[in-house]
Design an enzyme around this catalytic site. Structure first.
Site, PDB file in Angstrom:
ATOM      1  N   SER A 130       0.792  -1.234   0.000  1.00 14.60           N
ATOM      2  CA  SER A 130       0.000   0.000   0.000  1.00 14.60           C
ATOM      3  C   SER A 130       0.822   1.281   0.000  1.00 14.60           C
ATOM      4  O   SER A 130       0.258   2.367  -0.137  1.00 14.60           O
ATOM      5  CB  SER A 130      -0.946   0.009   1.206  1.00 14.60           C
ATOM      6  N   LYS A 133       0.184   3.773  -2.759  1.00 18.02           N
ATOM      7  CA  LYS A 133      -0.844   4.812  -2.696  1.00 18.02           C
ATOM      8  C   LYS A 133      -0.237   6.214  -2.727  1.00 18.02           C
ATOM      9  O   LYS A 133      -0.891   7.173  -3.137  1.00 18.02           O
ATOM     10  CB  LYS A 133      -1.710   4.625  -1.452  1.00 18.02           C
ATOM     11  N   SER A 312      -5.695   3.500   4.501  1.00 11.90           N
ATOM     12  CA  SER A 312      -5.211   2.611   3.451  1.00 11.90           C
ATOM     13  C   SER A 312      -6.368   2.031   2.640  1.00 11.90           C
ATOM     14  O   SER A 312      -6.428   0.825   2.384  1.00 11.90           O
ATOM     15  CB  SER A 312      -4.367   1.483   4.052  1.00 11.90           C
TER      16      SER A 312
END
Length: 482
Positions: A130, A133, A312
């Site tokens: 993640s 991102k 997240s």
């Protein structure tokens, strides 16, 4: 005078070696002085202005030319000495060798000077989980703009009484009245969309509904994702359609909740309910130039990024990556996201060599980003360049917020000393745990870092990462690469 000379001779006989040394020194001084004097005598006269005669020569005399010094080509010329580099003495080598970190890729940079303080395979692209991102957010800010809002509309169909609901890709659209209680902050409501539609029709009954979700192309599911794990068990990710409500969660207020196999059908169900009709529904396209009946908008990109970074959220990031690809002209599929996101990142002036974007959330193990890219990007995030301050504001903070906050068991025990000092994005996939962001070190030095623990690692890799990052915090600018 005779007595003095006798005394000197007596002293010489008593200490002959000392007097010999003294005599040599005196001779050296005399010879040196003579050389200087001789050199001064042999040197050329000072240069004169053109046409001005020397006081000791007539104006017609030819001046003696000044010799040009030459360098013996066989004689080596000393090179410029390099500036002395600082010797750093604070080592985290033992922490970096922790077996829980698996195959470690990491880099730490002094954000003020740009000096690389620590590097373990930092130039090697690896799956980010993640942490990706951060790149998706940066691309969205550059491509869509910080104030861009995603719109869902209803337009008139091709026959009287027909309405077409057009999905614009807004995953935050909520089925809850007024969006109250929805997971997404300030979410628009499909109830509002239905009410506007009824008002625009002026009492004319709805005879049919057409659904246009063509903005996003197929497949709806990224092939490298584990569907059972992510959609059903963990409930972190939906089928990516251009029309859905509440990220297609079964529980619209939960961070994670199982998702359905028909996000479009679920959204239309609530649209029908709020319209108060059960008319036939078909898939199709909005007629060209159709009259708009209703529209609702998402929160701006800055708000979407803030919430997705803190928690997240995969769904928002998949939406943003797809919209970036479309705006960049790369296409409307998962495959188009690589070209779209890389185009969005180009303006930040950081070399994107080795980067591959498989999705927007980081869920795919096919994503590849070098830690060295992240350390450079986070310098810009820290300095709030190009609107990236929103990324910094959305980063979880160690021991305080988001996925580094209470309830996530991060920076506990001895690592609690770094609580409040680490602003970073967490990441986890089946083959790795990651953390990347900014450390406000104990000595006041701002550090940017990226740590990838890859391979057959388990959940305890998170504690090993925290321990390593706490080491960065303690060392600050004294961190050594050994």
């Amino acid at each position: 005078m005779a007595a003095a000379a006798a005394g000197v001779l007596s002293a010489i006989r008593s200490h002959p070696k000392a007097w010999m040394a003294a005599g040599a020194a005196v001779a050296f001084v005399i010879l040196g002085t003579g050389s200087v004097a001789l050199g001064a005598t042999m040197g050329s006269a000072p240069a004169k202005a053109a046409g001005v005669a020397s006081p000791t020569h007539s104006a017609s005399s030819t001046p003696t030319p000044t010799a040009t010094p030459t360098v013996d080509p066989a004689r080596p010329v000393p090179a410029a000495q390099p500036a002395a580099s600082r010797i750093r003495t604070c080592s985290v080598a033992s922490l970096a060798q922790d077996g829980r970190l698996g195959n470690l890729e990491a880099q730490v940079v002094n954000a003020k000077t740009g000096a690389v303080l620590f590097d373990r395979n930092g130039a090697k692209p690896g799956p980010t989980a993640s942490v990706l991102k951060t790149l998706t957010s940066a691309a969205a800010l550059a491509t869509l703009g910080p104030d861009y809002r995603v719109q869902t509309t209803v337009v008139a169909g091709s026959v009287p009484g027909q309405v077409v609901i057009v999905g614009g890709g807004d995953v935050t659209l909520s089925r809850l009245p007024g969006g109250q209680g929805a997971f997404y902050t300030g979410a628009p409501s499909i109830q509002d969309l239905a009410n506007q539609t009824k008002q625009a029709l002026g009492g004319q009954p709805v005879t049919s509904i057409v659904v246009d979700a063509s903005l996003f192309g197929g497949p709806l599911w990224q092939p490298s994702w584990d569907e059972h794990e992510e959609r059903v068990v963990e409930g972190s990710t939906p089928y990516m359609s251009a029309l859905m409500v509440d990220g297609d969660r079964n529980d619209p207020g939960a961070v994670e909740s199982p998702r359905s196999t028909d996000p479009v059908g679920r959204a239309v169900q609530y649209f029908q309910q709020y319209l108060g009709t059960n008319v036939p529904v078909t898939s199709g396209s909005a007629p060209a130039g159709a009259r708009q009946l209703a529209a609702v908008q998402s929160q701006p990109v800055t708000t979407l990024i803030d919430q997705a970074m803190k928690y997240s959220d995969n769904t928002i990031m998949e939406e943003l990556a797809r919209l970036v690809a479309i705006k960049a002209g790369a296409g409307n599929t998962f495959e188009a996201e690589n070209a779209g996101v890389l185009a969005g990142l180009k303006g930040y002036g950081i070399d994107t060599s080795g980067i591959h974007i498989a999705d927007g959330s980081g869920l795919s193990a096919d994503n590849a980003v070098p830690p060295a890219y992240l350390t450079q990007l986070f310098i810009k995030v820290l300095n709030r360049q190009n609107g990236l301050g929103v990324v910094y504001d959305g980063l979880p903070v160690s021991g305080q917020s988001g996925t580094l906050g209470p309830g996530y068991s991060r920076f506990t025990g001895a690592n609690a000393v770094a609580r409040g000092a680490v602003h970073a994005k967490t990441g986890w996939i089946n083959n790795g745990y990651t953390l990347s962001g900014i450390v406000d070190a104990a000595d006041g030095t701002p550090l940017t870092f990226a740590v990838f623990a890859l391979g057959p690692v388990s959940e305890n890799a998170k504690q090993a990462i925290d321990t390593l990052v706490t080491g960065f915090y303690k060392c600050g600018d004294n961190l050594m690469n050994g």
